[in-house]
Design an enzyme around this catalytic site. Structure first.
Site, PDB file in Angstrom:
ATOM      1  N   THR A  12     -15.907   9.213 -14.835  1.00  0.00           N
ATOM      2  CA  THR A  12     -17.041   9.613 -15.683  1.00  0.00           C
ATOM      3  C   THR A  12     -16.788   9.304 -17.156  1.00  0.00           C
ATOM      4  O   THR A  12     -17.709   8.977 -17.905  1.00  0.00           O
ATOM      5  CB  THR A  12     -17.261  11.136 -15.519  1.00  0.00           C
ATOM      6  OG1 THR A  12     -17.565  11.377 -14.154  1.00  0.00           O
ATOM      7  CG2 THR A  12     -18.387  11.645 -16.387  1.00  0.00           C
ATOM      8  N   SER A  56     -13.383   7.342  -9.083  1.00  0.00           N
ATOM      9  CA  SER A  56     -12.056   7.593  -8.506  1.00  0.00           C
ATOM     10  C   SER A  56     -12.088   7.839  -7.001  1.00  0.00           C
ATOM     11  O   SER A  56     -11.046   7.803  -6.353  1.00  0.00           O
ATOM     12  CB  SER A  56     -11.348   8.743  -9.223  1.00  0.00           C
ATOM     13  OG  SER A  56     -11.907   9.978  -8.889  1.00  0.00           O
ATOM     14  N   SER A  57     -13.275   8.059  -6.429  1.00  0.00           N
ATOM     15  CA  SER A  57     -13.350   8.184  -4.968  1.00  0.00           C
ATOM     16  C   SER A  57     -12.907   6.888  -4.293  1.00  0.00           C
ATOM     17  O   SER A  57     -12.578   6.882  -3.109  1.00  0.00           O
ATOM     18  CB  SER A  57     -14.774   8.511  -4.526  1.00  0.00           C
ATOM     19  OG  SER A  57     -15.220   9.638  -5.210  1.00  0.00           O
ATOM     20  N   THR A  87     -12.000  12.282 -12.344  1.00  0.00           N
ATOM     21  CA  THR A  87     -11.381  13.580 -12.033  1.00  0.00           C
ATOM     22  C   THR A  87     -11.259  13.835 -10.530  1.00  0.00           C
ATOM     23  O   THR A  87     -10.389  14.593 -10.106  1.00  0.00           O
ATOM     24  CB  THR A  87     -12.187  14.732 -12.655  1.00  0.00           C
ATOM     25  OG1 THR A  87     -13.536  14.629 -12.215  1.00  0.00           O
ATOM     26  CG2 THR A  87     -12.123  14.686 -14.166  1.00  0.00           C
ATOM     27  N   ASP A  88     -12.127  13.196  -9.734  1.00  0.00           N
ATOM     28  CA  ASP A  88     -12.189  13.569  -8.312  1.00  0.00           C
ATOM     29  C   ASP A  88     -10.868  13.363  -7.578  1.00  0.00           C
ATOM     30  O   ASP A  88     -10.440  14.214  -6.808  1.00  0.00           O
ATOM     31  CB  ASP A  88     -13.305  12.786  -7.599  1.00  0.00           C
ATOM     32  CG  ASP A  88     -14.690  13.186  -8.094  1.00  0.00           C
ATOM     33  OD1 ASP A  88     -14.803  14.253  -8.727  1.00  0.00           O
ATOM     34  OD2 ASP A  88     -15.650  12.431  -7.849  1.00  0.00           O
TER      35      ASP A  88
HETATM   36  N1  ASN Z   1     -16.949  10.847  -9.843  1.00  0.00           N
HETATM   37  C1  ASN Z   1     -16.153  10.870 -11.037  1.00  0.00           C
HETATM   38  C2  ASN Z   1     -14.815  10.219 -10.695  1.00  0.00           C
HETATM   39  O1  ASN Z   1     -13.941  10.869 -10.185  1.00  0.00           O
HETATM   40  C3  ASN Z   1     -15.997  12.276 -11.535  1.00  0.00           C
HETATM   41  C4  ASN Z   1     -15.381  12.406 -12.911  1.00  0.00           C
HETATM   42  O2  ASN Z   1     -14.667  11.567 -13.385  1.00  0.00           O
HETATM   43  N2  ASN Z   1     -15.650  13.500 -13.611  1.00  0.00           N
HETATM   44  O3  ASN Z   1     -14.653   9.050 -10.887  1.00  0.00           O
END
Ligand code: ASN
Length: 337
Positions: A12, A56-57, A87-88
């Protein structure tokens, strides 16, 4: 001035909406940093590298290996490394790096954000500034800087989808607190790493199950796949499984007979799994299972994947699993198993 390597991997932090509304997709981070946080150049000389730019998924073993190689090759030219990451799955990447970078003498700090850097009310700028400052200090750890704390990567979990304090470290205290000053908690910094050097590789032949009251454990045919090498089960509390339904225990017996390592964890992330504490855990222990102890599920899974890629023999994997590699588990606590 210190020299820092800033690796952007996506998430994100650098995303932008593709149209007026979400979904968010990867954007041009270098431009955004120049525009929204030029101040970071006062912290250090920063070399920005973008090996990939993903939600990051989609980050997994291939990217973990690529990052560890990149860091090993470049670390001598820098005082520290910051990785911007979604963050994921940030915790999985931090954990994998902590296991692979066994000779780490400098900080590798992962950060990210809940809102993109171009937004007015974003946590991205603060997180980046704190991460860069921490990476300029003497902290030989793979850490996660988020909100106002530095946590050990392989002890952390993503606890919140919305909070700016998105990560927790349920079984280990913070490595540093970020306020008006940065306080490094030196007593918590890792002093001893495991001595084994691992070949970078991850074997994904692991089945992961949740015990749920009233649900059958598994399609019984699953274990007929001969390539499966470990079964990780999340039990209740100290690692307890239903006993009235005998399927769980017979599944563990069946797996053990086939040389599949069975590891029992817990839905509860705080505390230590202790299979000897209740009859409902003891039955799993007697059937051949071992305990995840106070490791996070993430730390245990990445460790198993790495060990399976490094060792053929199930007993070797089991022995190594029960020893710390990079501060991911507590060794001295008393337990029954
Ligand atoms: N979907 C995002 C990721 O993990 C979530 C984030 O970065 N806050 O890439």
């Amino acid at each position: 001035m210190k020299n820092l390597l800033l690796i952007h991997t996506g998430g994100t932090f650098g995303m932008r909406a593709s149209g007026e509304q979400p979904p968010l997709v990867p954007g041009n981070l270098e431009n955004d940093i120049e525009q929204y946080s030029p101040i970071i150049n006062k912290i250090a000389n920063i070399d920005i590298q973008i090996p990939f730019n993903l939600d990051s998924s989609d980050i997994g073993p291939d990217e973990w290996i690529l990052l560890s190689k990149m860091i090993s090759e470049k670390i001598d030219s820098f005082d520290g490394v910051v990785i911007i990451h979604g963050t994921d799955t940030l915790v999985f990447t931090a954990t994998a790096l902590s296991y692979l970078l066994t000779d780490l003498r400098k900080p590798v700090i992962l950060t990210g954000s809940q809102r993109p850097i171009f937004e007015v009310r974003s946590d991205a700028r603060n997180n980046l500034i704190s991460a860069l400052e921490l990476a300029s200090m003497e902290i030989p750890e793979v850490g996660i800087c988020f909100g106002n704390r530095l946590l050990r990567g392989n002890r952390s979990r993503k606890k919140s989808i919305e909070s700016f304090q998105s990560f927790e470290s349920p079984n280990y205290p913070p490595l540093a607190s970020v306020g008006m000053n940065i306080d490094i908690h030196y007593n918590n910094i890792l002093r001893r790493r495991g001595s084994v050097r691992f070949v970078p590789g991850f074997d994904s032949k692991i089945v992961c199950l949740n015990a749920v009251p009233g649900l059958e454990p598994i399609d019984k045919n699953l274990l007929t796949d001969d390539s499966i090498r470990a079964l990780v089960i999340r039990g209740f509390g100290a690692g307890n499984l239903p006993l009235k339904n005998t399927d769980w225990i017979s599944l563990i017996e069946q797996a053990t007979r086939k040389n599949i390592l069975v590891v029992i964890g817990s839905y509860s992330s705080h505390g230590r799994v202790d299979l000897g504490l209740y009859a409902n855990g003891r039955a799993a222990l007697d059937a051949g299972a071992i305990s995840m102890m106070d490791m996070t599920l993430e730390a245990a899974l990445v460790k198993l994947m790495l060990l399976q890629a490094n060792f053929e023999d199930v007993d070797e994997v089991k022995k190594m699993f029960l020893q710390p590699v990079a501060g991911e588990m507590t060794v001295e606590a008393e337990s029954h198993a």
